[in-house]
Design an enzyme around this catalytic site. Structure first.
Site, PDB file in Angstrom:
ATOM      1  CB  CYS A  42      22.168  83.232  23.664  1.00  0.00           C
ATOM      2  SG  CYS A  42      21.901  84.769  23.955  1.00  0.00           S
ATOM      3  CB  CYS A  47      20.050  86.497  25.806  1.00  0.00           C
ATOM      4  SG  CYS A  47      21.625  85.129  26.235  1.00  0.00           S
ATOM      5  CE  LYS A  50      16.049  87.250  28.925  1.00  0.00           C
ATOM      6  NZ  LYS A  50      17.008  87.161  29.882  1.00  0.00           N
ATOM      7  CE1 TYR A 176      18.634  83.267  32.603  1.00  0.00           C
ATOM      8  CE2 TYR A 176      19.090  82.292  33.612  1.00  0.00           C
ATOM      9  CZ  TYR A 176      18.442  82.023  32.881  1.00  0.00           C
ATOM     10  OH  TYR A 176      19.282  82.009  31.310  1.00  0.00           O
ATOM     11  CD  GLU A 180      14.513  86.800  32.831  1.00  0.00           C
ATOM     12  OE1 GLU A 180      15.885  86.985  33.228  1.00  0.00           O
ATOM     13  OE2 GLU A 180      14.991  85.478  32.009  1.00  0.00           O
ATOM     14  CG  HIS A 436      23.149 114.453  42.055  1.00  0.00           C
ATOM     15  ND1 HIS A 436      22.173 114.126  42.872  1.00  0.00           N
ATOM     16  CD2 HIS A 436      22.561 115.331  41.917  1.00  0.00           C
ATOM     17  CE1 HIS A 436      20.941 114.982  43.594  1.00  0.00           C
ATOM     18  NE2 HIS A 436      20.778 115.676  43.195  1.00  0.00           N
ATOM     19  CD  GLU A 441      22.907 110.251  43.240  1.00  0.00           C
ATOM     20  OE1 GLU A 441      23.290 111.702  44.045  1.00  0.00           O
ATOM     21  OE2 GLU A 441      21.945 110.937  43.155  1.00  0.00           O
TER      22      GLU A 441
HETATM   23  C1  LIG Z   1      14.820  81.432  27.745  1.00  0.00           C
HETATM   24  C2  LIG Z   1      16.622  81.646  28.164  1.00  0.00           C
HETATM   25  C3  LIG Z   1      17.225  82.915  28.336  1.00  0.00           C
HETATM   26  C4  LIG Z   1      18.444  83.020  28.528  1.00  0.00           C
HETATM   27  N1  LIG Z   1      18.841  84.269  29.167  1.00  0.00           N
HETATM   28  C5  LIG Z   1      19.550  84.493  29.314  1.00  0.00           C
HETATM   29  C6  LIG Z   1      20.292  85.781  29.632  1.00  0.00           C
HETATM   30  O1  LIG Z   1      19.733  87.130  30.246  1.00  0.00           O
HETATM   31  N2  LIG Z   1      21.882  85.742  29.423  1.00  0.00           N
HETATM   32  C7  LIG Z   1      22.935  84.943  29.556  1.00  0.00           C
HETATM   33  O2  LIG Z   1      23.914  85.126  29.666  1.00  0.00           O
HETATM   34  N3  LIG Z   1      22.236  83.749  29.613  1.00  0.00           N
HETATM   35  C8  LIG Z   1      20.358  83.528  28.873  1.00  0.00           C
HETATM   36  N4  LIG Z   1      20.414  82.199  29.014  1.00  0.00           N
HETATM   37  C9  LIG Z   1      21.422  81.111  28.916  1.00  0.00           C
HETATM   38  C10 LIG Z   1      21.937  80.953  27.361  1.00  0.00           C
HETATM   39  O3  LIG Z   1      21.438  81.513  26.737  1.00  0.00           O
HETATM   40  C11 LIG Z   1      22.728  79.885  27.377  1.00  0.00           C
HETATM   41  O4  LIG Z   1      24.133  80.118  28.495  1.00  0.00           O
HETATM   42  C12 LIG Z   1      24.320  79.381  26.147  1.00  0.00           C
HETATM   43  O5  LIG Z   1      22.865  79.977  24.866  1.00  0.00           O
HETATM   44  C13 LIG Z   1      25.333  78.462  26.854  1.00  0.00           C
HETATM   45  O6  LIG Z   1      25.785  78.741  24.525  1.00  0.00           O
HETATM   46  P1  LIG Z   1      26.486  77.022  24.594  1.00  0.00           P
HETATM   47  O7  LIG Z   1      27.366  77.878  23.120  1.00  0.00           O
HETATM   48  O8  LIG Z   1      26.569  76.318  25.497  1.00  0.00           O
HETATM   49  O9  LIG Z   1      24.824  76.604  23.747  1.00  0.00           O
HETATM   50  P2  LIG Z   1      24.205  77.112  22.478  1.00  0.00           P
HETATM   51  O10 LIG Z   1      24.150  78.380  22.672  1.00  0.00           O
HETATM   52  O11 LIG Z   1      22.758  76.614  23.315  1.00  0.00           O
HETATM   53  O12 LIG Z   1      24.327  76.466  22.123  1.00  0.00           O
HETATM   54  C14 LIG Z   1      24.937  74.902  21.098  1.00  0.00           C
HETATM   55  C15 LIG Z   1      24.248  74.658  19.724  1.00  0.00           C
HETATM   56  O13 LIG Z   1      24.385  73.133  19.425  1.00  0.00           O
HETATM   57  C16 LIG Z   1      23.636  72.940  18.490  1.00  0.00           C
HETATM   58  N5  LIG Z   1      23.810  71.727  18.738  1.00  0.00           N
HETATM   59  C17 LIG Z   1      23.406  70.579  19.751  1.00  0.00           C
HETATM   60  N6  LIG Z   1      23.035  69.883  19.113  1.00  0.00           N
HETATM   61  C18 LIG Z   1      24.454  69.104  18.243  1.00  0.00           C
HETATM   62  C19 LIG Z   1      24.584  68.445  16.954  1.00  0.00           C
HETATM   63  N7  LIG Z   1      24.488  66.826  17.451  1.00  0.00           N
HETATM   64  N8  LIG Z   1      25.131  68.985  16.158  1.00  0.00           N
HETATM   65  C20 LIG Z   1      25.509  69.928  15.726  1.00  0.00           C
HETATM   66  N9  LIG Z   1      24.842  71.102  16.457  1.00  0.00           N
HETATM   67  C21 LIG Z   1      24.477  70.825  17.458  1.00  0.00           C
HETATM   68  C22 LIG Z   1      22.246  73.511  18.918  1.00  0.00           C
HETATM   69  O14 LIG Z   1      21.001  73.268  18.192  1.00  0.00           O
HETATM   70  C23 LIG Z   1      22.798  74.957  19.190  1.00  0.00           C
HETATM   71  O15 LIG Z   1      22.445  76.013  18.465  1.00  0.00           O
HETATM   72  C24 LIG Z   1      18.891  82.053  28.663  1.00  0.00           C
HETATM   73  C25 LIG Z   1      18.602  80.567  28.125  1.00  0.00           C
HETATM   74  C26 LIG Z   1      17.339  80.234  28.095  1.00  0.00           C
HETATM   75  C27 LIG Z   1      16.653  79.349  27.372  1.00  0.00           C
END
Ligand SMILES: Cc1cc2nc3c(=O)[nH]c(=O)nc-3n(C[C@H](O)[C@H](O)[C@H](O)COP(=O)(O)OP(=O)(O)OC[C@H]3O[C@@H](n4cnc5c(N)ncnc54)[C@H](O)[C@@H]3O)c2cc1C
Length: 452
Positions: A42, A47, A50, A176, A180, A436, A441
């Site tokens: 994110c 997010c 973006k 989406y 976007e 308004h 509204e």
């Molecule tokens: C382009 C794009 C736009 C988006 N826009 C939106 C939006 O506008 N609104 C919204 O709500 N959501 C949006 N999302 C979705 C949102 O980013 C995800 O739903 C959210 O980040 C999920 O969180 P998470 O904690 O599951 O995983 P992540 O945020 O992906 O975090 C996972 C972390 O784990 C780390 N990791 C992975 N494997 C290992 C390992 N073996 N050892 C150590 N670290 C590891 C990764 O490096 C990462 O930092 C968007 C996603 C993308 C790709």
């Protein structure tokens, strides 16, 4: 047996950081491992960057509209490297905030790739740590289909770091993220085509919303090509790309951007060392308490493939921390009425059931719709129109869904989500006094159902 930690979180993204901070706040001994970037998808490649690019893209229209209000501007010029450098600086600031949040709440941070060794052991940078529980919060990763020339294509991960704005872009996908990014590239001045293999993008959104956005994007000159898919991509002698479509047409571009879905990030996670079941789609299977088939291992966020949004991962993280370390405050997570936005230009904001979903769920529906020219555009040449729509259960009068396409739809829908979560009826909408003059509204002045 005493372990080094009560909770070892793998992944410092939205869900992992939230679970770790809350758990530590409740007195647990917590560690987090992160292999790439603090804040996860994110903050770094999702997010946040973006939305910054969407703001950047919107200025093109702002400058155009300003003349209707008496402003005269010189020729507007856009510099992509400036936008990217400023965006990178902001993301670095946020990375620092995440680091402080974790360390100030007493979480031990290990920067490196984590591998599960057994049901209670994680290895990072060659060191083993034992934990009562392990939480997998490793998120997802973009998927580009295996077509000849896929190495010439990029995903969202790379798009945020392009050195220059490509002159011609092909965006592939109908979700989406594709919509976007098509708006971003088009708004910033690239000649942009969006290719989607289905009849219409944004499957799962309300039909009227999908059609309205299609028409608005067409009006803006974004080239939308449905029932179109790329068979292969070739690099040409002049460095540009030639994408051959399945119907034989060849499209030339400087960048081919794929947003055709994401997979769970399980690479080298050591799942073969434990019994953690995956579901049919390859995501980690969890029960209502986010527990995997190995009771000491939990998972949440994108890697479980439920609702892949940051606020959902945050809520799951909080639920896990509370259940484990503050059970008296635990409440199961309610996945209904999750509001969401598509930050296309114009935005979509939506909460609750689409008309199609409501009918499929057996509701007899009344539909209220308004289509109008936003007041801000009345002094300009811009022909953009806004759509607002309510889907109401005809029997109970309960509002089942609110949908909007138009400026600030993402902002407007948040308040409506509170009303829908509280079970608001159409009568309550009708009895609510409007603000308004505003676009919002309209949601409380929709009087006559649309006849179908
Ligand atoms: C382009 C794009 C736009 C988006 N826009 C939106 C939006 O506008 N609104 C919204 O709500 N959501 C949006 N999302 C979705 C949102 O980013 C995800 O739903 C959210 O980040 C999920 O969180 P998470 O904690 O599951 O995983 P992540 O945020 O992906 O975090 C996972 C972390 O784990 C780390 N990791 C992975 N494997 C290992 C390992 N073996 N050892 C150590 N670290 C590891 C990764 O490096 C990462 O930092 C968007 C996603 C993308 C790709």
């Amino acid at each position: 047996m005493s372990h080094d930690f009560d909770l070892f979180v793998i992944g410092a993204g939205s869900g992992g950081v939230r679970a770790a901070r809350f758990a530590a706040g409740y007195g647990a001994r917590v560690a987090v491992a992160e292999s790439r970037y603090l804040g996860g998808t994110c903050v770094n490649v999702g997010c946040v960057p973006k939305k910054l690019l969407v703001y950047g893209a919107h200025f093109a229209e702002d400058f155009e509209q300003a003349s209707g209000f008496g402003w005269s501007l010189g020729e507007a010029n856009f510099d992509w490297p400036t936008l990217i450098a400023n965006k990178n600086r902001e993301i670095e600031r946020l990375n620092g905030i995440y680091r402080n949040l974790l360390t100030n709440s007493g979480v031990s941070l290990f920067e490196g790739h984590a591998r599960i060794v057994d049901a209670h052991t994680v290895e990072v940078n060659g060191q083993r740590h034992s934990a009562e529980r392990i939480l997998i919060a490793t998120g997802g990763w973009p998927q580009i289909p295996d077509i000849p020339g896929r190495e010439h294509a990029i995903s969202s991960n790379e798009a945020f770091f392009l050195k220059q704005l490509p002159r011609r872009v092909l965006v592939v996908g109908g979700g989406y993220i594709a919509v976007e990014f098509a708006s971003i590239f088009h708004g910033l001045g690239a000649h942009t085509s969006l290719l989607y293999r289905g009849d219409l993008f944004l499957r799962g959104f309300d039909g009227a919303v999908r059609e309205h956005l299609r028409d608005e994007l067409n009006k803006k000159g974004l080239d939308l090509q449905f029932n179109a898919d790329i068979a292969n991509i070739e690099r040409q002698a002049d460095g540009s790309l030639a994408a051959t479509l399945k119907d034989g047409r060849v499209l030339e571009a400087d960048c081919v951007f794929y947003a055709t879905g994401r997979r769970p990030m399980l690479d080298n996670l050591g799942l073969e060392n434990v019994e953690v079941k995956l579901d049919k789609r390859g995501y980690i299977e969890v029960d209502d308490l986010f527990q995997t088939s190995t009771p000491s291992i939990l998972a949440l966020g994108d890697v479980i493939g439920r609702v892949q949004l940051t606020p959902v991962a945050l809520a799951e993280g909080m639920a896990v921390a509370r259940r484990l370390f503050k059970p008296e405050e635990y409440r199961p997570l309610d996945y209904s009425m999750i509001p969401t936005a598509v930050f296309s230009l114009p935005n979509i904001g939506t909460v609750g059931l689409s008309e199609e979903q409501a009918i499929e769920a057996g509701h007899k529906v009344k539909v209220f719709e308004s289509r109008f020219r936003p007041m801000k555009l009345t002094l300009t040449e811009n022909p953009e129109r806004t759509l607002m729509k309510l889907v109401v259960d005809a029997g109970s009068d309960r509002v089942l869904g609110c949908h909007m396409v138009g400026p600030e739809a993402g902002e407007i829908v948040q308040g409506l989500a509170v009303a829908l979560k509280a079970g608001a009826t159409k009568q309550i909408f009708d009895e609510t006094i409007g603000v308004h003059p505003s676009a919002a509204e309209e949601f409380v002045t929709l009087r006559t159902p649309v006849s179908r």
